[in-house]
Write a protein that holds these residues in place. Structure first.
Motif, mmCIF file in Angstrom:
data_model
loop_
_atom_site.group_PDB
_atom_site.id
_atom_site.type_symbol
_atom_site.label_atom_id
_atom_site.label_comp_id
_atom_site.label_asym_id
_atom_site.label_seq_id
_atom_site.Cartn_x
_atom_site.Cartn_y
_atom_site.Cartn_z
ATOM 1 N N TYR A 99 0.855 -1.182 0.000
ATOM 2 C CA TYR A 99 0.000 0.000 0.000
ATOM 3 C C TYR A 99 0.890 1.230 0.000
ATOM 4 O O TYR A 99 1.729 1.395 0.899
ATOM 5 N N HIS A 101 1.494 5.509 -1.919
ATOM 6 C CA HIS A 101 1.186 6.576 -2.869
ATOM 7 C C HIS A 101 1.746 6.168 -4.240
ATOM 8 O O HIS A 101 2.792 5.505 -4.309
ATOM 9 N N LYS A 102 1.067 6.614 -5.292
ATOM 10 C CA LYS A 102 1.486 6.329 -6.665
ATOM 11 C C LYS A 102 2.962 6.679 -6.894
ATOM 12 O O LYS A 102 3.718 5.945 -7.542
ATOM 13 N N ARG A 103 3.384 7.813 -6.348
ATOM 14 C CA ARG A 103 4.771 8.284 -6.511
ATOM 15 C C ARG A 103 5.762 7.325 -5.846
ATOM 16 O O ARG A 103 6.843 7.064 -6.374
ATOM 17 N N GLU A 132 -2.748 1.483 -4.601
ATOM 18 C CA GLU A 132 -2.393 2.906 -4.508
ATOM 19 C C GLU A 132 -3.249 3.612 -3.471
ATOM 20 O O GLU A 132 -4.465 3.453 -3.464
ATOM 21 N N ILE A 133 -2.575 4.383 -2.635
ATOM 22 C CA ILE A 133 -3.288 5.136 -1.594
ATOM 23 C C ILE A 133 -3.367 6.597 -2.014
ATOM 24 O O ILE A 133 -2.375 7.180 -2.455
ATOM 25 N N LYS A 134 -4.553 7.160 -1.854
ATOM 26 C CA LYS A 134 -4.695 8.614 -1.966
ATOM 27 C C LYS A 134 -5.030 9.117 -0.578
ATOM 28 O O LYS A 134 -5.145 8.324 0.348
ATOM 29 N N ASN A 135 -5.198 10.424 -0.463
ATOM 30 C CA ASN A 135 -5.496 10.949 0.866
ATOM 31 C C ASN A 135 -6.969 10.749 1.206
ATOM 32 O O ASN A 135 -7.712 11.706 1.412
ATOM 33 N N LYS A 136 -7.393 9.488 1.246
ATOM 34 C CA LYS A 136 -8.736 9.157 1.728
ATOM 35 C C LYS A 136 -8.711 7.750 2.322
ATOM 36 O O LYS A 136 -7.819 6.953 1.976
ATOM 37 N N ASP A 149 -1.977 13.414 5.758
ATOM 38 C CA ASP A 149 -1.100 13.940 4.720
ATOM 39 C C ASP A 149 -0.195 15.033 5.301
ATOM 40 O O ASP A 149 -0.685 16.004 5.863
ATOM 41 N N GLN A 156 5.814 14.905 -0.039
ATOM 42 C CA GLN A 156 4.576 14.450 0.584
ATOM 43 C C GLN A 156 4.842 13.135 1.319
ATOM 44 O O GLN A 156 5.533 12.253 0.814
ATOM 45 N N PHE A 158 2.761 10.160 4.027
ATOM 46 C CA PHE A 158 1.544 9.751 4.724
ATOM 47 C C PHE A 158 1.850 9.257 6.130
ATOM 48 O O PHE A 158 2.788 8.488 6.332
#
Ligand SMILES: [Zn+2]
Ligand SMILES: [Zn+2]
Length: 253
Positions: A99, A101-103, A132-136, A149, A156, A158
């Motif tokens: 798990y 972030h895309k980056r 992929e994790i986003k800020n949710k 975040d 950035q 997490f």
């Protein structure tokens, strides 16, 4: 929920190779710090946050025989370079869930191209499933995990909230809007590098100010440099509900 501090040191670990600093020479096991990582366990689930160069030793120390996945805070080497050592888990369990972030996945795909390649994989190379994790919020096992975040200088990063436990490392700036996600915590873990200011990490004063703002029942400090001092000396200077974490410390929430 059980939390195990697998490592509590900054990027070089303590002792630093070749260092004659008194903290690096200390005999106190609490002054020996592998690179930061925590194990978070609840019900039958077991997730590792970050997978640094000490991952193998940490899994042996904590006698971990099964993991449900690895969750990444960011792509720095001290948080990712143990990824190849998921192999024993892969051999026993099959594909391992990651798990990030895309980056962060982009960085991992460069460094560990042989793991992420889809063609002509070398035998024995582990396979992973990317999430992929986003800020949710996202789901781990039967739990909704909330990302926090923040910024690590300009990068950035997490942090993560699991029920009433939150783990934030490598933070220098946490926007006020994110603080809402950190209400009513039993335990907050946050990075505190040293007393001197640092461009990309909270120093001790900044970490303590952040803890006051968040107001958890208890807080633990991690990602510690030898410059912060001896564990036992630093602990004496801390407020009543704040503790210096150390390797292999376990807490139950
Ligand atoms: Zn770090
Ligand atoms: Zn970092």
């Amino acid at each position: 929920m059980k939390i195990t501090f697998l490592g509590t040191g900054t990027s070089q670990g303590i002792p630093i190779i070749g260092s004659t600093h008194p903290v690096c020479l200390s005999d106190n096991p609490k002054d020996k710090r592998l690179r930061v990582s925590v194990l978070v366990e609840w019900d039958d689930y077991c997730y590792v946050v970050d997978c640094g160069p000490d991952f193998r030793q940490q899994m042996l120390n904590a006698k971990v025989s099964k993991i449900d996945g690895v969750v990444f805070t960011h792509e720095h080497a001290d948080h990712t370079m143990g990824l190849d050592d998921i192999r024993p888990f892969f051999f026993r369990q099959g594909d391992i869930d990651l798990y990030a972030h895309k980056r962060v996945f982009k960085a991992l795909e460069k460094r560990f191209d042989y793991i992420f390649t889809t063609k002509a994989k070398y035998p024995g190379v582990p396979s992973v499933v990317k999430h992929e994790i986003k800020n949710k919020p996202f789901t781990l096992g039967n739990l909704e995990v909330i990302p926090i975040d923040g910024l690590h200088y300009k990068l950035q990063v997490f942090g993560f909230r699991f029920k009433d436990f939150a783990y934030l490392t490598d933070m220098k700036t946490v926007p006020d809007v994110e603080l809402k996600k950190l209400k009513n915590l039993e335990v907050l873990v946050v990075n505190a590098l040293r007393e001197e200011p640092h461009i990309s990490h909270f120093n001790l004063v900044e970490a303590l100010e952040f803890i006051e703002k968040v107001n958890p029942k208890k807080a633990y400090l991690t990602h510690i440099s030898h410059h912060l001092g001896f564990h036992d000396d630093v602990q004496q200077k801390l407020p009543e509900n704040v503790f210096l974490a150390y390797d292999s410390l376990q807490i139950t929430i």
